[in-house]
Design an enzyme around this catalytic site. Structure first.
Site, mmCIF file in Angstrom:
data_model
loop_
_atom_site.group_PDB
_atom_site.id
_atom_site.type_symbol
_atom_site.label_atom_id
_atom_site.label_comp_id
_atom_site.label_asym_id
_atom_site.label_seq_id
_atom_site.Cartn_x
_atom_site.Cartn_y
_atom_site.Cartn_z
ATOM 1 N N ASP A 208 25.939 -3.481 27.927
ATOM 2 C CA ASP A 208 25.828 -4.638 28.811
ATOM 3 C C ASP A 208 24.890 -5.608 28.108
ATOM 4 O OD1 ASP A 208 25.185 -6.544 30.715
ATOM 5 O OD2 ASP A 208 25.170 -5.113 32.379
ATOM 6 N N LYS B 228 29.381 -22.831 26.507
ATOM 7 C CA LYS B 228 29.935 -22.777 25.156
ATOM 8 C C LYS B 228 29.293 -23.823 24.238
ATOM 9 C CE LYS B 228 32.626 -19.269 25.338
ATOM 10 N NZ LYS B 228 32.315 -18.080 24.508
ATOM 11 N N TYR C 57 31.258 -23.755 32.388
ATOM 12 C CA TYR C 57 31.710 -22.950 31.246
ATOM 13 C C TYR C 57 31.573 -23.753 29.960
ATOM 14 C CZ TYR C 57 34.812 -20.373 28.125
ATOM 15 O OH TYR C 57 35.335 -19.688 27.054
ATOM 16 N N VAL D 267 43.467 -19.080 24.566
ATOM 17 C CA VAL D 267 44.066 -17.877 24.007
ATOM 18 C C VAL D 267 44.261 -16.880 25.139
ATOM 19 C CG1 VAL D 267 43.807 -16.041 22.311
ATOM 20 C CG2 VAL D 267 42.818 -18.285 21.860
#
Length: 291
Positions: free
Chosen positions: A62, A158, A154, A187
């Site tokens: 983790d 990134k 998100y 993807v």
């Protein structure tokens, strides 16, 4: 034989099993086929049958728990000695929502995985990588480059990873360690499974786009195996690209990010995400209130 640790699983925001079927599995199998002793990781409560059946070495991990990272290092040391040739940081979760409707606690969990997880792994494994004059591969996204709708949080995670990776590359260069930032197009991966049933909150200003939003979270990205083959090949080169762009739309995005004006993609996504419909609905609502 080259040794690598591959952080294979996409970490869910809500304890949803997703170890099998993503780009992680495709990448770790591609590395193995290239003769690399790939050491995969899975969440402690995740199934590992698909790895065991493929003969792939795996350990629980983790990335948000430092002790888990330290335990992993001890296990890797027992196999690879003091040298680690490749470290791939791929753990990631997705949170799809408009910026103004964001659950900030969910975003904090995402940053713990997407940003602080790779930082923690590099912090604990850097000595092994330096001794091997190895390579660090950080899996980024076009979301960290362009204002992709419904992905503000998100995208921010990134972008943070990619800029950290960019500086890491410079800082590791005196030690002959290569750092690759992979700018991924969409993807096929399990990362979207956590969001497939997500809906806009009741009363959201974006409610006129509720059907569009639902279609967006249920989309099906492109082939993960082709992506894996290209990323692996690039990472095994003696002089890999500092930023490796691969996947759906990356060529067009790279071109316009380099040569276009800063707000170019505002026009593109305004059209693609039907924001004209939202604007008309908002104007009608404001007119009704004023009347």
């Amino acid at each position: 034989m080259a040794y690598m640790v591959y952080d294979m699983v996409g970490y869910p925001a809500y304890a949803t099993p997703c170890g099998k079927g993503g780009i992680g599995e495709a990448l770790v199998k591609e590395y193995t086929s290239c003769g690399v002793h790939a050491i995969a990781t899975v969440l402690p409560n995740e199934s590992h049958d698909h790895l065991t059946e493929a003969g792939i070495t795996w350990f629980p991990l983790d990335v948000t728990v430092e002790k888990s990272v330290i335990d992993l290092k001890q296990n890797v040391l027992a196999i690879a000695g003091d040298y680690l040739d490749i470290l791939v940081n791929n753990a990631g979760i997705c949170y799809t929502m408009t910026a103004i409707d964001t659950d900030v606690e969910a975003v904090k969990r995402m940053f713990n995985v997407n940003v602080f997880g790779p930082m923690q792994l590099v912090h604990h494994f850097h000595d092994m990588i330096i001794k091997a004059c190895g390579t660090i591969v950080n899996i980024g996204s076009i979301g960290g480059i362009v204002p992709y709708m419904y992905g503000s949080s998100y995208n921010a995670s990134k972008a943070a990873l990619q800029h950290w990776s960019n500086t890491l590359r410079l800082e590791m260069s005196p030690f002959n360690v290569k750092v690759i930032t992979v700018i991924s197009g969409e993807v096929g991966t399990n990362i979207l499974k956590n969001d497939v049933n997500r809906e806009l909150p009741e009363g959201s200003y974006y409610s006129p786009l509720a059907i569009d939003f639902k279609r967006h979270v249920q989309r099906t990205p492109s082939n993960r195996f082709e992506y894996a083959a290209n990323v692996v090949a690039q990472s095994l080169r003696s002089s890999p690209a500092a930023w490796f762009w691969y996947g759906s739309s990356t060529r067009v995005i790279r071109f316009f990010d380099t040569f276009g004006w800063r707000t170019f993609f505002d026009f593109v996504f305004y059209r693609d995400f039907n924001l004209g419909k939202l604007r008309m609905a908002h104007l009608a609502r404001m007119k009704q209130i004023c009347e």
